[in-house]
Motif scaffolding. Structure first.
Motif, PDB file in Angstrom:
ATOM      1  N   SER A   1       0.833  -1.207   0.000  1.00 51.90           N
ATOM      2  CA  SER A   1       0.000   0.000   0.000  1.00 51.90           C
ATOM      3  C   SER A   1       0.868   1.258   0.000  1.00 51.90           C
ATOM      4  N   ARG A   2       2.010   1.226   0.681  1.00 51.65           N
ATOM      5  CA  ARG A   2       2.928   2.371   0.661  1.00 51.65           C
ATOM      6  C   ARG A   2       3.491   2.583  -0.750  1.00 51.65           C
ATOM      7  N   LYS A   3       3.825   1.465  -1.404  1.00 54.24           N
ATOM      8  CA  LYS A   3       4.351   1.580  -2.776  1.00 54.24           C
ATOM      9  C   LYS A   3       3.287   2.174  -3.703  1.00 54.24           C
ATOM     10  N   ASN A   4       2.057   1.702  -3.591  1.00 45.91           N
ATOM     11  CA  ASN A   4       0.987   2.236  -4.437  1.00 45.91           C
ATOM     12  C   ASN A   4       0.741   3.710  -4.169  1.00 45.91           C
ATOM     13  N   ALA A   5       0.810   4.100  -2.905  1.00 43.41           N
ATOM     14  CA  ALA A   5       0.621   5.507  -2.563  1.00 43.41           C
ATOM     15  C   ALA A   5       1.760   6.357  -3.128  1.00 43.41           C
ATOM     16  N   GLU A   6       2.955   5.831  -3.085  1.00 45.64           N
ATOM     17  CA  GLU A   6       4.095   6.584  -3.619  1.00 45.64           C
ATOM     18  C   GLU A   6       3.981   6.738  -5.136  1.00 45.64           C
ATOM     19  N   LEU A   7       3.569   5.685  -5.823  1.00 51.50           N
ATOM     20  CA  LEU A   7       3.386   5.777  -7.276  1.00 51.50           C
ATOM     21  C   LEU A   7       2.276   6.766  -7.630  1.00 51.50           C
ATOM     22  N   ALA A   8       1.176   6.734  -6.861  1.00 45.06           N
ATOM     23  CA  ALA A   8       0.093   7.683  -7.109  1.00 45.06           C
ATOM     24  C   ALA A   8       0.552   9.109  -6.847  1.00 45.06           C
ATOM     25  N   THR A   9       1.363   9.306  -5.824  1.00 43.08           N
ATOM     26  CA  THR A   9       1.868  10.651  -5.503  1.00 43.08           C
ATOM     27  C   THR A   9       2.803  11.152  -6.593  1.00 43.08           C
ATOM     28  N   ILE A  10       3.619  10.260  -7.151  1.00 45.15           N
ATOM     29  CA  ILE A  10       4.520  10.664  -8.233  1.00 45.15           C
ATOM     30  C   ILE A  10       3.711  11.127  -9.440  1.00 45.15           C
ATOM     31  N   ALA A  11       2.674  10.365  -9.798  1.00 50.84           N
ATOM     32  CA  ALA A  11       1.812  10.776 -10.911  1.00 50.84           C
ATOM     33  C   ALA A  11       1.116  12.097 -10.592  1.00 50.84           C
ATOM     34  N   PHE A  12       0.691  12.269  -9.349  1.00 48.93           N
ATOM     35  CA  PHE A  12       0.046  13.503  -8.901  1.00 48.93           C
ATOM     36  C   PHE A  12       0.997  14.687  -9.083  1.00 48.93           C
ATOM     37  N   LYS A  13       2.240  14.526  -8.677  1.00 51.72           N
ATOM     38  CA  LYS A  13       3.218  15.607  -8.790  1.00 51.72           C
ATOM     39  C   LYS A  13       3.573  15.888 -10.248  1.00 51.72           C
ATOM     40  N   ASN A  14       3.720  14.839 -11.037  1.00 52.39           N
ATOM     41  CA  ASN A  14       4.101  15.046 -12.439  1.00 52.39           C
ATOM     42  C   ASN A  14       3.030  15.819 -13.199  1.00 52.39           C
ATOM     43  N   LEU A  15       1.771  15.505 -12.957  1.00 47.53           N
ATOM     44  CA  LEU A  15       0.703  16.211 -13.671  1.00 47.53           C
ATOM     45  C   LEU A  15       0.647  17.678 -13.259  1.00 47.53           C
ATOM     46  N   GLY A  16       0.930  17.958 -11.991  1.00 47.42           N
ATOM     47  CA  GLY A  16       0.908  19.334 -11.516  1.00 47.42           C
ATOM     48  C   GLY A  16       2.249  20.031 -11.580  1.00 47.42           C
ATOM     49  N   TRP A  17       3.248  19.376 -12.163  1.00 47.27           N
ATOM     50  CA  TRP A  17       4.596  19.943 -12.245  1.00 47.27           C
ATOM     51  C   TRP A  17       5.086  20.375 -10.859  1.00 47.27           C
ATOM     52  N   ILE A  18       4.893  19.490  -9.904  1.00 48.07           N
ATOM     53  CA  ILE A  18       5.369  19.704  -8.538  1.00 48.07           C
ATOM     54  C   ILE A  18       6.682  18.949  -8.393  1.00 48.07           C
ATOM     55  N   PRO A  19       7.712  19.564  -7.825  1.00 46.49           N
ATOM     56  CA  PRO A  19       8.992  18.853  -7.661  1.00 46.49           C
ATOM     57  C   PRO A  19       8.791  17.548  -6.887  1.00 46.49           C
ATOM     58  N   LEU A  20       9.432  16.499  -7.353  1.00 46.76           N
ATOM     59  CA  LEU A  20       9.284  15.196  -6.711  1.00 46.76           C
ATOM     60  C   LEU A  20       9.826  15.200  -5.292  1.00 46.76           C
ATOM     61  N   SER A  21      10.747  16.124  -4.998  1.00 44.28           N
ATOM     62  CA  SER A  21      11.310  16.194  -3.656  1.00 44.28           C
ATOM     63  C   SER A  21      10.388  16.890  -2.662  1.00 44.28           C
ATOM     64  N   GLU A  22       9.349  17.534  -3.158  1.00 46.28           N
ATOM     65  CA  GLU A  22       8.440  18.274  -2.272  1.00 46.28           C
ATOM     66  C   GLU A  22       7.407  17.336  -1.655  1.00 46.28           C
ATOM     67  N   GLU A  23       7.238  17.466  -0.345  1.00 50.54           N
ATOM     68  CA  GLU A  23       6.188  16.722   0.328  1.00 50.54           C
ATOM     69  C   GLU A  23       4.850  17.407   0.061  1.00 50.54           C
ATOM     70  N   VAL A  24       3.826  16.613  -0.200  1.00 44.67           N
ATOM     71  CA  VAL A  24       2.512  17.180  -0.492  1.00 44.67           C
ATOM     72  C   VAL A  24       1.498  16.657   0.520  1.00 44.67           C
ATOM     73  N   VAL A  25       0.560  17.539   0.838  1.00 40.28           N
ATOM     74  CA  VAL A  25      -0.540  17.186   1.738  1.00 40.28           C
ATOM     75  C   VAL A  25      -1.838  17.556   1.036  1.00 40.28           C
ATOM     76  N   LEU A  26      -2.719  16.585   0.870  1.00 37.18           N
ATOM     77  CA  LEU A  26      -4.001  16.823   0.210  1.00 37.18           C
ATOM     78  C   LEU A  26      -5.033  17.188   1.278  1.00 37.18           C
ATOM     79  N   THR A  27      -5.581  18.392   1.172  1.00 38.38           N
ATOM     80  CA  THR A  27      -6.450  18.909   2.229  1.00 38.38           C
ATOM     81  C   THR A  27      -7.938  18.810   1.887  1.00 38.38           C
ATOM     82  N   GLU A  28      -8.278  18.341   0.683  1.00 42.07           N
ATOM     83  CA  GLU A  28      -9.695  18.205   0.326  1.00 42.07           C
ATOM     84  C   GLU A  28     -10.329  17.093   1.166  1.00 42.07           C
TER      85      GLU A  28
END
Length: 423
Positions: free
Chosen positions: A196-223
């Motif tokens: 589940s951690r691996k799947n979350a990391e892969l989903a986060t990478i896709a999330f960052k790539n679509l939004g052009w967010i640096p991969l090194s940046e931690e993201v928090v989804l507040t919705e």
């Protein structure tokens, strides 16, 4: 949460996706080109104005024999070499050409304008598809993170239960079977949590790539998932058609085929053009002008009548007619696709809504079952394995609820896209 973590609600993420998406930027460039095509096509209908000037300095005189007198007694012509050019020669001219009637040029202008409108709808289609994809990716990433939290909590609880039974086993109040079952339950959850951690990391990478967010940046989804959108009523098909940019693009394409038909017919029509030109010339030896000056003005009217083009014009008319038929068929096909799409998505929405209601009920019952199992265990009326089983069912119920919420949101975003109301 780290100090430099970026917080993103859904709207801020969508803004970032739109601002940085290269496909959307490319669509804007294509629209700019379509606008320039309109300007270029319009130029054929506007006056063409030109000016010309030249100056010549003759460095050497050109002598030319010319008759200057006649001998009356002999009848001979007396000739003499005279200067046949001037030291300075100056010419200035200006001309205006105007297309008075050119049906083909007018059709090209109308086609360019319609092409620009089609490109505008293509841009809006791409923008709506991008927003819908970004919304679904946001929800998928939320789901992946929620699964990690549930699995980590479940693994931690199983570990605590194992440690509790281990102490009881050493004290002689628990059996070896209870210990082994608790250990199997705990350790079987470790690889599941890691996955589940691996799947979350892969989903986060896709999330960052679509939004052009640096991969090194931690993201928090507040919705939050607390206020799910209400299932909308089924709109009228005509309203859906008018709201979808891809359908509007097909309508414009049909209008473009109509313009193409008129353009093919215009090849049989004459073209009329007019022009005006003014020229001034001056020659002189001691000055630029003065010794010999002249002016010229011309007004022109031209008519070009096409007579025979080897069958090309008739073939163009047949091709244009075929394009009209294709455009009409594309519209009918699109209408059927949209209607089928709305029915399918509505069924998915209704099913997902029922799944959410059922999952919430199951989670509430599973939570109650855990409380009852823990109370019974404390009173000696149940085993630790019963508590473990109840907790595992609660975990599965929580996962089912989060999955149902994701499916509902995903179907709702598809509904927005299908009805042309992507916000």
């Amino acid at each position: 949460m780290t100090a430099n973590a970026g917080e993103y609600d859904l709207e801020s993420y969508l803004r970032r996706v739109e601002q940085n998406n290269p496909d959307l930027s490319l669509a804007y460039k294509e629209l700019d080109l379509a606008k320039e095509n309109v300007v270029q096509a319009r130029s054929a209908l506007l006056p063409n104005i030109g000016a010309q000037g030249s100056y010549t300095r003759n460095l050497q005189d050109i002598k030319q024999s010319a008759p200057v007198a006649a001998d009356l007694t002999t009848g001979r012509i007396i000739r003499q070499d005279i200067d046949s050019n001037y030291d300075n020669e100056l010419t200035l001219g200006v001309g205006v050409n105007q297309t008075i009637f050119d049906a083909a040029a007018l059709s090209r202008y109308n086609q360019a304008r319609k092409g620009r409108e089609i490109q505008e709808q293509a841009l809006e289609t791409r923008r709506q598809n991008l927003r819908a994809a970004a919304k679904k990716l946001y929800a998928r990433t939320q789901l992946a993170v929620a699964v990690v939290h549930i699995m980590e909590a479940s693994e931690h609880t199983s570990e605590e239960i194992y440690q509790s039974i281990e102490r009881k086993y050493k004290a002689g109040v628990a059996t070896e079977l209870d210990l082994l079952m608790a250990e199997v339950d705990w350790k079987s959850k470790i690889p599941t949590t890691a996955e589940s951690r691996k799947n979350a990391e892969l989903a986060t990478i896709a999330f960052k790539n679509l939004g052009w967010i640096p991969l090194s940046e931690e993201v928090v989804l507040t919705e939050t998932d607390e206020a799910l959108p209400v299932i909308p009523g089924t709109p009228q098909l005509n309203a859906v058609f008018s709201g979808r940019p891809d359908y509007r693009a097909l309508l414009l394409n049909r209008e473009l085929s109509d313009i193409g038909q008129r353009a093919a017919m215009s090849a049989f029509l004459p073209t009329v053009s007019g022009g005006f030109s003014f020229a001034f010339g001056g020659m002189g030896n001691d000055s630029l002008t003065g010794d010999y000056d002249y002016t010229s003005m011309q007004l022109k009217l031209g008519v070009n009548i096409p007579l025979f083009a080897g069958g090309y014009r008739l073939s163009r008319m047949k091709s244009a007619k075929t394009e009209q038929e294709k455009a009409a068929l594309s519209l009918i096909k699109k209408q059927m696709e949209i209607e089928s799409e709305l029915i399918e998505i509505r069924l998915n929405l209704d099913e997902a809504s029922e799944r959410i209601n059922s999952a919430r009920l199951i989670e509430a019952m599973a939570r109650r079952a855990v409380a009852l199992a823990q109370t019974a265990y404390i009173n000696g009326a149940a085993t630790q394995l019963s508590v473990t089983e109840a907790i595992n069912k609660l975990d599965q119920a929580s996962l089912g609820l989060h999955s149902a919420i994701f499916e509902y949101r995903s179907a709702y975003y598809d509904w927005e896209l299908a009805t042309g109301i992507v916000r």
